[in-house]
Design a protein around this motif. Structure first.
Motif, PDB file in Angstrom:
ATOM      1  N   HIS A  36     -62.026 -32.366  64.515  1.00 51.42           N
ATOM      2  CA  HIS A  36     -61.219 -33.369  63.583  1.00 51.42           C
ATOM      3  C   HIS A  36     -60.848 -33.095  62.354  1.00 51.42           C
ATOM      4  O   HIS A  36     -61.898 -31.423  62.522  1.00 51.42           O
ATOM      5  CB  HIS A  36     -62.759 -34.335  63.786  1.00 51.42           C
ATOM      6  CG  HIS A  36     -61.439 -35.431  62.363  1.00 51.42           C
ATOM      7  ND1 HIS A  36     -60.887 -35.686  61.879  1.00 51.42           N
ATOM      8  CD2 HIS A  36     -62.522 -36.609  62.016  1.00 51.42           C
ATOM      9  CE1 HIS A  36     -60.560 -36.291  61.659  1.00 51.42           C
ATOM     10  NE2 HIS A  36     -61.115 -37.451  62.117  1.00 51.42           N
ATOM     11  N   GLY A  38     -59.547 -33.858  60.333  1.00 52.30           N
ATOM     12  CA  GLY A  38     -59.893 -34.278  58.799  1.00 52.30           C
ATOM     13  C   GLY A  38     -59.075 -34.592  58.385  1.00 52.30           C
ATOM     14  O   GLY A  38     -58.494 -35.116  57.036  1.00 52.30           O
ATOM     15  N   HIS A  40     -56.864 -37.925  58.561  1.00 48.08           N
ATOM     16  CA  HIS A  40     -57.358 -38.707  58.206  1.00 48.08           C
ATOM     17  C   HIS A  40     -58.589 -38.902  57.942  1.00 48.08           C
ATOM     18  O   HIS A  40     -59.438 -37.930  58.314  1.00 48.08           O
ATOM     19  CB  HIS A  40     -56.806 -39.569  59.376  1.00 48.08           C
ATOM     20  CG  HIS A  40     -54.801 -39.942  59.086  1.00 48.08           C
ATOM     21  ND1 HIS A  40     -54.350 -40.422  59.808  1.00 48.08           N
ATOM     22  CD2 HIS A  40     -53.861 -39.704  58.318  1.00 48.08           C
ATOM     23  CE1 HIS A  40     -53.806 -40.668  59.609  1.00 48.08           C
ATOM     24  NE2 HIS A  40     -53.016 -40.032  58.985  1.00 48.08           N
ATOM     25  N   TYR A  41     -59.170 -39.424  56.419  1.00 50.11           N
ATOM     26  CA  TYR A  41     -60.456 -39.056  56.479  1.00 50.11           C
ATOM     27  C   TYR A  41     -61.513 -40.370  56.027  1.00 50.11           C
ATOM     28  O   TYR A  41     -62.182 -41.176  55.590  1.00 50.11           O
ATOM     29  CB  TYR A  41     -60.201 -37.756  55.162  1.00 50.11           C
ATOM     30  CG  TYR A  41     -59.343 -38.409  53.985  1.00 50.11           C
ATOM     31  CD1 TYR A  41     -59.657 -38.892  53.541  1.00 50.11           C
ATOM     32  CD2 TYR A  41     -58.322 -37.445  53.965  1.00 50.11           C
ATOM     33  CE1 TYR A  41     -58.506 -39.553  52.291  1.00 50.11           C
ATOM     34  CE2 TYR A  41     -57.122 -37.732  53.251  1.00 50.11           C
ATOM     35  CZ  TYR A  41     -56.852 -38.196  52.215  1.00 50.11           C
ATOM     36  OH  TYR A  41     -56.165 -39.067  51.721  1.00 50.11           O
ATOM     37  N   ASP A  42     -60.312 -41.667  55.127  1.00 48.76           N
ATOM     38  CA  ASP A  42     -60.983 -43.071  55.065  1.00 48.76           C
ATOM     39  C   ASP A  42     -61.514 -43.372  56.124  1.00 48.76           C
ATOM     40  O   ASP A  42     -61.383 -43.396  57.489  1.00 48.76           O
ATOM     41  CB  ASP A  42     -59.473 -44.251  54.408  1.00 48.76           C
ATOM     42  CG  ASP A  42     -59.019 -43.150  53.202  1.00 48.76           C
ATOM     43  OD1 ASP A  42     -59.735 -43.072  52.592  1.00 48.76           O
ATOM     44  OD2 ASP A  42     -58.002 -43.862  52.808  1.00 48.76           O
ATOM     45  N   SER A  46     -60.313 -43.295  59.877  1.00 49.71           N
ATOM     46  CA  SER A  46     -61.050 -42.458  60.557  1.00 49.71           C
ATOM     47  C   SER A  46     -62.623 -42.406  61.285  1.00 49.71           C
ATOM     48  O   SER A  46     -63.125 -43.201  62.872  1.00 49.71           O
ATOM     49  CB  SER A  46     -61.418 -40.751  59.613  1.00 49.71           C
ATOM     50  OG  SER A  46     -61.739 -40.160  60.177  1.00 49.71           O
ATOM     51  N   ASN A  61     -65.604 -30.674  61.947  1.00 52.26           N
ATOM     52  CA  ASN A  61     -64.390 -31.218  61.172  1.00 52.26           C
ATOM     53  C   ASN A  61     -64.498 -30.319  59.837  1.00 52.26           C
ATOM     54  O   ASN A  61     -65.044 -29.910  58.831  1.00 52.26           O
ATOM     55  CB  ASN A  61     -65.582 -32.205  60.393  1.00 52.26           C
ATOM     56  CG  ASN A  61     -64.244 -33.786  59.529  1.00 52.26           C
ATOM     57  OD1 ASN A  61     -63.464 -32.885  59.513  1.00 52.26           O
ATOM     58  ND2 ASN A  61     -64.667 -34.558  59.809  1.00 52.26           N
ATOM     59  N   GLU A  63     -62.539 -30.924  57.981  1.00 51.30           N
ATOM     60  CA  GLU A  63     -62.184 -31.215  56.191  1.00 51.30           C
ATOM     61  C   GLU A  63     -61.001 -31.344  55.597  1.00 51.30           C
ATOM     62  O   GLU A  63     -60.866 -30.809  54.428  1.00 51.30           O
ATOM     63  CB  GLU A  63     -63.268 -30.913  55.932  1.00 51.30           C
ATOM     64  CG  GLU A  63     -64.421 -31.540  56.297  1.00 51.30           C
ATOM     65  CD  GLU A  63     -65.963 -32.047  55.767  1.00 51.30           C
ATOM     66  OE1 GLU A  63     -65.882 -31.051  54.342  1.00 51.30           O
ATOM     67  OE2 GLU A  63     -66.716 -32.840  56.046  1.00 51.30           O
ATOM     68  N   GLY A  65     -58.331 -32.756  54.631  1.00 49.90           N
ATOM     69  CA  GLY A  65     -57.558 -34.157  54.087  1.00 49.90           C
ATOM     70  C   GLY A  65     -56.593 -34.026  53.730  1.00 49.90           C
ATOM     71  O   GLY A  65     -55.273 -33.023  54.162  1.00 49.90           O
TER      72      GLY A  65
END
Ligand code: UD1
Length: 375
Positions: A36, A38, A40-42, A46, A61, A63, A65
């Motif tokens: 993933h 990351g 999308h993170y919300d 996600s 992940n 991450e 952002g």
């Protein structure tokens, strides 16, 4: 055992990797590694998708952002390269057309790894769309193409790719849709979606809007919202709203055109009801019974086509022409008059019955799995 990395980063990616991972779950030939990015993170953009779609937690992940396109693409590349070098996969599978798709594709190819692209060959011919650049650039370096519709193969052949590398397998989005639909019918939504549905009449519309070309320009976005607000006098519109769109509603002073979902418990007979982003099943629970879907999403054009629900697309072009020839999807552009006329047509019940494209049968992932194992 062949190690294959599956990359997903943004909301529309998750439903494309889910059925692929399911198809390979019991394979003794392939060991999937989930990355993933990351992008999308919300939670509702996600994590909610991972639980809804029965995807195992990602092995990595990254991450990355949000950021500018360059920042986001560069961050994914830098972090994904480390994963590729450590894991030494036999293949990397990317899906769709988001920044994570091209970023991971470039890394895989430069690490000398075979690259497969699911949903290859789609073209809107609109280079103002970041996704079109991602599609073209990804396909330029792809080794194994999986396509959803005949036009995609024609595009790839015209761009000089070998016939033998192109596999028309159907649509993994629809595999996921049919699988989830079954679940939603057995176990309906329990949260916001259920509360809202109870307030709706039999005829209502669902709306999604997030494309920069529609929501970033004040005049364009105001024109679209004004037309929809007028049309919603005849039937209420439910609008699960992407964070980028929510920010624009506030910035352009358009909040007065909407009803906030949390602030109403009266029957929704008219108006646009604004919700936060919903998980896959919650949104499906709402749109599967809608009179029509109004959208600028690519995936929803296909999903509505599979369920023969009218789709009014707020764009001038589509990379998914089969949804138009099947009869479910009409390109409305951004002309308020046209958008309203199409909504009226739906509500009057004069939308022609549409057909379902070939191989959109819920078995695309099985076909892809067989080819991945063989290659
Ligand atoms: C991306 C894809 C688009 C896809 C869409 C689905 C690209 C170029 N675009 O667009 O093709 O249709 O996903 O949603 O890859 N944000 C949040 N929370 C999140 C994610 C984003 O608040 O979890 C906000 C941030 O303000 C961010 C903005 O949304 O800057 C845009 O996010 P981004 O990932 O850049 O693009 P999308 O518009 O989501």
């Amino acid at each position: 055992m062949k190690k294959i990395i599956f990359v997903a980063g943004a909301r529309p990616n998750f439903m494309k990797i889910a059925p692929l991972l399911r198809a390979l779950k019991h394979s003794a030939a392939v060991r999937p590694v989930i990355v993933h990015t990351g992008q999308h993170y919300d939670t509702n953009m996600s994590a909610a998708f991972f639980s809804d779609l029965d995807i195992n937690q990602p092995h990595y992940n990254l991450e990355v952002g949000s950021g500018t396109h360059a920042e986001q693409t560069a961050a994914i590349m830098t972090r994904f390269e480390k994963v590729c070098l450590a894991e030494k996969p036999a293949m990397v599978v990317v899906v769709g057309d988001v920044n994570s798709t091209i970023a991971a594709g470039l890394v895989a190819k430069k690490c000398g790894v075979c690259l497969a692209h699911v949903e290859a060959g789609l073209r809107s011919r609109d280079l103002a769309m970041p996704e079109e650049i991602n599609r073209m650039a990804t396909d330029a370096i792809t080794d194994l193409f999986f396509t959803t519709e005949p036009e995609a193969k024609r595009n790839l052949l015209a761009e000089g790719h070998a016939d033998a590398k192109i596999h028309f397998v159907g649509n993994v989005m629809i595999d996921n849709l049919l699988y989830q639909l079954d679940k939603v019918k057995k176990r309906p939504s329990s949260g916001t979606a259920k509360t809202i549905k109870k307030l709706l009449p039999a005829k209502y519309l669902c709306l999604t809007l997030h494309r920069p070309s529609n929501v970033d320009n004040r005049e364009t976005f105001t024109g679209i919202v004004t037309a929809l607000a007028k049309a919603s006098a005849s039937a209420p519109i439910v609008f699960p709203c992407h964070p980028r769109t929510r920010a624009k509603i506030a910035a352009f002073g358009l909040s007065g055109k909407f009803i906030e979902s949390g602030k109403t418990d009266r029957k929704l007979t008219s108006g646009i009801c604004l919700l936060g982003p919903l998980g896959y099943n919650d949104f499906l629970y709402l749109w599967k019974d809608a009179a029509a879907v109004v959208t600028d999403s690519g995936g929803l054009q296909e999903e509505t086509t599979a369920l023969t629900i009218p789709c009014i697309t707020i764009r001038n072009n589509t990379e998914r022409p089969i949804t138009v020839s099947a009869g479910s999807n009409v390109l409305a552009g951004i002309d308020p008059g046209r958008i309203m006329a199409l909504i009226e047509k739906v509500l009057a019940g004069t939308w022609k019955k549409s057909s379902v494209p070939k191989l959109w049968d819920g078995k695309a992932s099985e076909r892809i799995a067989k080819i991945l194992i063989k290659n």
